[in-house]
Write an enzyme that holds these catalytic residues in place. Sequence first.
Site, PDB file in Angstrom:
ATOM      1  N   CYS A  69       0.833  -1.209   0.000  1.00 21.64           N
ATOM      2  CA  CYS A  69       0.000   0.000   0.000  1.00 21.64           C
ATOM      3  C   CYS A  69       0.869   1.261   0.000  1.00 21.64           C
ATOM      4  O   CYS A  69       1.585   1.523   0.963  1.00 21.64           O
ATOM      5  CB  CYS A  69      -0.909  -0.039   1.228  1.00 21.64           C
ATOM      6  SG  CYS A  69      -1.767   1.490   1.602  1.00 21.64           S
ATOM      7  N   CYS A  72       0.108   3.710   2.820  1.00 23.73           N
ATOM      8  CA  CYS A  72       0.594   3.148   4.098  1.00 23.73           C
ATOM      9  C   CYS A  72       2.079   3.443   4.265  1.00 23.73           C
ATOM     10  O   CYS A  72       2.527   3.822   5.353  1.00 23.73           O
ATOM     11  CB  CYS A  72       0.367   1.640   4.145  1.00 23.73           C
ATOM     12  SG  CYS A  72      -1.360   1.127   4.085  1.00 23.73           S
TER      13      CYS A  72
END
Length: 144
Positions: A69, A72
């Site tokens: 991600c 993230c």
Amino acid sequence: MSEACHIVCPACSAINRIPTSRLRETPKCGKCHKPLFSAHPVELTTASFNRHVSRNDIPVLVDFWAPWCGPCKMMAPAFQQAAAELEPLVRLAKLNTENEQQIGAQFNIRSIPTLALFKNGKEIARQPGAMSKEDIVRWVQTHI
């Protein structure tokens, strides 16, 4: 005698009883003697998640994330900086939803990153999306 709180050791998961007035004095684990606070988020697994969320008397902020991600990865440094600012009054932890899919499903995590704030084992607030350190700290402070 001052009020005490229970803190789960990030290294060995032992539960430590610490006087609340001494939380800022860099307490160490009674079992493994490592610091209870290191200004770094604790890496949680399925095996350790419930113990940390339910047995810490301080709030626990969990970052549900995955290694693939992009947002993230961008938020990771801000989350670590927030740990340095919020500890010892809040424990920050990370849970890799790729490796720990059962916990992600249990908490109905549909987008990542998602921050969830727990107190006494119960989720009290949730915020999806990447945030800056300042936004993380402000968001946590409004909920504790």
